[in-house]
Design an enzyme around this catalytic site. Structure first.
Site, PDB file in Angstrom:
ATOM      1  N   LYS A  79       0.842  -1.296  -0.123  1.00 31.90           N
ATOM      2  CA  LYS A  79      -0.164   0.025  -0.146  1.00 31.90           C
ATOM      3  C   LYS A  79       0.934   1.174   0.014  1.00 31.90           C
ATOM      4  CE  LYS A  79      -1.987  -1.263   3.481  1.00 31.90           C
ATOM      5  NZ  LYS A  79      -1.495  -2.560   3.817  1.00 31.90           N
ATOM      6  N   THR A 173      -6.005  -1.405   6.541  1.00 34.03           N
ATOM      7  CA  THR A 173      -5.828  -2.696   6.783  1.00 34.03           C
ATOM      8  C   THR A 173      -7.170  -3.163   7.113  1.00 34.03           C
ATOM      9  OG1 THR A 173      -5.025  -2.296   8.911  1.00 34.03           O
ATOM     10  CG2 THR A 173      -3.448  -3.059   7.290  1.00 34.03           C
TER      11      THR A 173
END
Ligand code: ADP
Ligand code: MG
Length: 358
Positions: A79, A173
């Protein structure tokens, strides 16, 4: 609410594990050299890359900053790397902050009001923004405006401040924890998924060449299968293999070297470490395959229940070694076989849960 001290404790616990998907102490800086800087260098996730490429090309062609981007997925899958790549591909600066770093809405307001036109604001762990900051962010993302409070007490007033257009890249997350109004402000949401072995092999090969470590045929595969589908783990294991090569004066690393080096760290062929194995072993040998309650299981392996639940189980469940049932944890046939055991038949002729499940 979870107790933050607990979370930290588990973060500590996690940070001791070679197979942790979280960065471990001292690691992020040295990891920088392994980060790809352009979309082409980002390995795997082909669909996501194609979508992102189109999204960026369109923005460039229209000569406007792209819509806000949300990157969702488990830790260690790329990410932060993607956020950096997006800014780099757009040729704009990136400002980095995170949910926990912003304690008050005012902290966010001052970041927002200092952004230049076109700049990328990367907010890591965006699901952990305080409520008031979240609300400020919706408005800023939608209307490119922040309301700045002037003065204190009854005489205080808010002055709207217009912001230049910018792009927020949020990473999370825990996408489910984002309030839907915030989620709705993102024009593009990318879900990162665990990487198949072939992609991790490519990643390991690339990283090894960045590190100047020659790998023989088959070595990348041995690393890939132990990396839990996670680039961060693959890179970490590769570094430990490099240590091995340095100490043993190897000109290149063969598959047997990888196996030996990682066996030293007690990481097995499926990427399971000592604690994972202890958990499976306890279910199988001490509880006859289960079901066993989490607390009993944790006591048996000498860990906190939460550690077993948050640190070990997700991977064991994902890989089909363990199932969570309403009655407790059950080891699957795959777990028995992985431990080199035959799924056992019960003396009373009842095949037990394993027999019923499979
Ligand atoms: N698709 C990828 N290709 C190459 N390297 C990657 C990829 N995804 C992750 N990495 C590497 O793994 C490490 C962890 O990635 P990161 O972006 O920090 O993960 P996250 O932010 O999702 O936790 C980075 O240092 C990067 O080098
Ligand atoms: Mg990150």
């Amino acid at each position: 609410m979870t107790d933050p001290t607990q979370t930290n404790k588990h973060a500590d616990e996690e940070s001791l594990r070679m197979v942790s998907a979280q960065p471990i102490a001292g690691e992020p800086v040295s990891d920088e050299e392994l980060r790809p800087h352009v979309l082409d260098g980002f390995i795997g996730q082909p669909r996501l890359k194609a979508q992102l490429q189109l999204f960026l090309d369109a923005a460039r062609k229209r000569e406007v900053p792209p819509d806000h981007i949300l990157l969702a997925g488990p830790p260690g899958l790329g990410k932060t790397t993607l956020a950096m790549i997006v800014a780099n591909e757009l040729g704009v600066p990136i400002r980095v902050t995170s949910g926990p770093a912003i304690q008050h809405a005012g902290d966010l307001a001052s970041i927002l009001s200092s952004l230049d036109a076109g700049e990328v604001l990367f907010i890591d762990e965006i699901h952990r923004l305080p409520r008031a900051a979240e609300e400020l962010l919706y408005i800023a993302m939608e209307d490119f405006r922040v309301d700045v409070m002037v003065g204190k007490g009854p005489g205080a007033s808010s002055i709207p401040l217009t912001l230049p257009r910018f792009t927020v890249i949020g990473a999370t997350t825990r996408e489910g924890m984002l309030p839907s109004p915030l989620r709705a402000r993102f024009g593009f949401t990318a879900h990162l998924d665990f990487y198949p072995h072939e992609e991790l092999e490519k990643l390991v090969t690339r990283s090894a060449s960045v590190l100047g470590l020659p790998l023989d045929d088959g070595s990348a595969h041995e690393l890939a299968v132990r990396s839990r589908g996670t680039p961060r783990i693959a890179n970490r294991l590769l570094r430990r293999v490099r240590d091995w090569a340095v100490v043993h004066d190897l000109a290149s690393v063969g598959p047997a070297d990888v196996r030996e080096a990682l066996a030293l760290y007690q990481i097995d062929t499926e990427g399971l470490d000592r604690l994972d194995i202890a958990v499976l072993d306890a279910i199988v040998r001490s509880f006859d395959g289960g079901p066993v309650g989490l607390n009993n299981l944790a006591a048996m392996v000498g860990e906190e229940s939460e550690t077993v639940e948050t640190v070990c189980e997700p991977y064991l469940v994902r890989e089909g070694f363990l199932v969570r049932t309403p009655k407790g944890r059950v080891a699957t046939r795959k777990a028995w076989e992985h431990l080199g055991l035959e799924p056992r038949e019960r003396a009373d002729g009842d095949q037990g849960t394993v027999g019923k499940l499979f």
